[in-house]
Scaffold this motif. Structure first.
Motif, PDB file in Angstrom:
ATOM      1  N   ILE A 173      42.347  26.419  45.355  1.00 40.87           N
ATOM      2  CA  ILE A 173      41.151  26.699  46.145  1.00 40.87           C
ATOM      3  C   ILE A 173      40.820  28.181  46.023  1.00 40.87           C
ATOM      4  N   PHE A 174      39.595  28.475  45.613  1.00 38.13           N
ATOM      5  CA  PHE A 174      39.116  29.848  45.505  1.00 38.13           C
ATOM      6  C   PHE A 174      38.185  30.138  46.675  1.00 38.13           C
ATOM      7  N   GLY A 175      38.161  31.402  47.086  1.00 39.33           N
ATOM      8  CA  GLY A 175      37.294  31.810  48.183  1.00 39.33           C
ATOM      9  C   GLY A 175      38.027  31.875  49.504  1.00 39.33           C
ATOM     10  N   LEU A 176      39.349  31.837  49.446  1.00 40.32           N
ATOM     11  CA  LEU A 176      40.154  31.939  50.667  1.00 40.32           C
ATOM     12  C   LEU A 176      40.113  33.369  51.203  1.00 40.32           C
ATOM     13  N   PRO A 177      40.480  33.555  52.456  1.00 37.25           N
ATOM     14  CA  PRO A 177      40.500  34.909  53.016  1.00 37.25           C
ATOM     15  C   PRO A 177      41.325  35.853  52.141  1.00 37.25           C
ATOM     16  N   GLY A 178      40.726  36.983  51.825  1.00 39.57           N
ATOM     17  CA  GLY A 178      41.403  37.990  51.024  1.00 39.57           C
ATOM     18  C   GLY A 178      41.207  37.825  49.524  1.00 39.57           C
ATOM     19  N   ASP A 179      40.607  36.726  49.075  1.00 37.64           N
ATOM     20  CA  ASP A 179      40.406  36.520  47.642  1.00 37.64           C
ATOM     21  C   ASP A 179      39.466  37.568  47.067  1.00 37.64           C
ATOM     22  N   THR A 180      39.819  38.035  45.878  1.00 31.79           N
ATOM     23  CA  THR A 180      38.982  38.944  45.090  1.00 31.79           C
ATOM     24  C   THR A 180      38.962  38.390  43.668  1.00 31.79           C
ATOM     25  N   ARG A 181      38.164  38.989  42.815  1.00 34.30           N
ATOM     26  CA  ARG A 181      38.164  38.562  41.412  1.00 34.30           C
ATOM     27  C   ARG A 181      39.569  38.682  40.815  1.00 34.30           C
ATOM     28  N   GLU A 182      40.265  39.730  41.194  1.00 33.62           N
ATOM     29  CA  GLU A 182      41.603  39.971  40.652  1.00 33.62           C
ATOM     30  C   GLU A 182      42.604  38.918  41.128  1.00 33.62           C
ATOM     31  N   THR A 183      42.578  38.582  42.422  1.00 29.85           N
ATOM     32  CA  THR A 183      43.534  37.588  42.921  1.00 29.85           C
ATOM     33  C   THR A 183      43.222  36.207  42.353  1.00 29.85           C
ATOM     34  N   ILE A 184      41.942  35.919  42.175  1.00 27.80           N
ATOM     35  CA  ILE A 184      41.572  34.627  41.584  1.00 27.80           C
ATOM     36  C   ILE A 184      41.992  34.588  40.122  1.00 27.80           C
ATOM     37  N   GLN A 185      41.827  35.684  39.389  1.00 22.06           N
ATOM     38  CA  GLN A 185      42.278  35.723  37.991  1.00 22.06           C
ATOM     39  C   GLN A 185      43.792  35.530  37.918  1.00 22.06           C
ATOM     40  N   THR A 186      44.526  36.120  38.848  1.00 21.49           N
ATOM     41  CA  THR A 186      45.975  35.931  38.902  1.00 21.49           C
ATOM     42  C   THR A 186      46.309  34.455  39.129  1.00 21.49           C
ATOM     43  N   THR A 187      45.543  33.794  40.001  1.00 24.11           N
ATOM     44  CA  THR A 187      45.744  32.365  40.262  1.00 24.11           C
ATOM     45  C   THR A 187      45.443  31.546  39.010  1.00 24.11           C
ATOM     46  N   ILE A 188      44.381  31.878  38.309  1.00 25.21           N
ATOM     47  CA  ILE A 188      44.031  31.166  37.073  1.00 25.21           C
ATOM     48  C   ILE A 188      45.155  31.311  36.049  1.00 25.21           C
TER      49      ILE A 188
END
Length: 142
Positions: free
Chosen positions: A31-46
């Motif tokens: 799930i993307f868009g959670l509290p604290g998510d940024t482009r960088e944290t989402i890229q890390t998740t990917i």
């Protein structure tokens, strides 16, 4: 953030590795868009999702349910994360493309389809949705 146990990623990788060795189809949702998510944290998740070696991965953007903990905690703010909804949706499409355009993933999924021909019928019936998820067709954003 969302109070996850720090050992969760390591445990998830271990579980997927065991399940893969046993011949199971593994699927993980992110799930993307959670509290604290940024482009960088989402890229890390990917990057993490690809390194997990699951058979399937699904990427979603956060949908806040009225009365949920996230709704009650963040409704006084205009934003939950630092990205707007279109950018979060674009990142879900990007993640799906990156995951499913990986040759090893395609071969792994093809192997399961060949082992289970009934899957082909299910896949063909959901082809429009599948193509939308990996960004080959436009999706509607409400």
């Amino acid at each position: 953030n969302i109070k996850r146990d720090p050992s969760e990623p390591k445990q998830l990788k271990k579980t997927i590795k065991i399940a893969n060795k046993l011949g199971f189809i593994t699927a993980v949702g992110y799930i993307f868009g959670l509290p604290g998510d940024t482009r960088e944290t989402i890229q890390t998740t990917i990057d993490f999702s690809i390194s997990c070696n699951s058979t399937l991965a699904n990427y979603y953007y956060l949908s806040v349910l009225r009365g949920s903990e996230i709704d009650l905690t963040y409704k006084k703010y205009k934003e939950i994360c630092k990205l707007d909804s279109k950018e979060v949706e674009a990142l879900t499409v990007y993640a799906s493309r990156k995951f499913y355009r990986n040759t090893k993933k395609v071969l792994k999924i093809s192997y399961f389809i060949l082992k289970n021909p009934g899957w082909l019928i299910k896949i063909l019936s959901s082809l429009p949705s599948l193509l939308a998820r990996i960004g080959f067709t436009k999706t509607r954003v409400d």
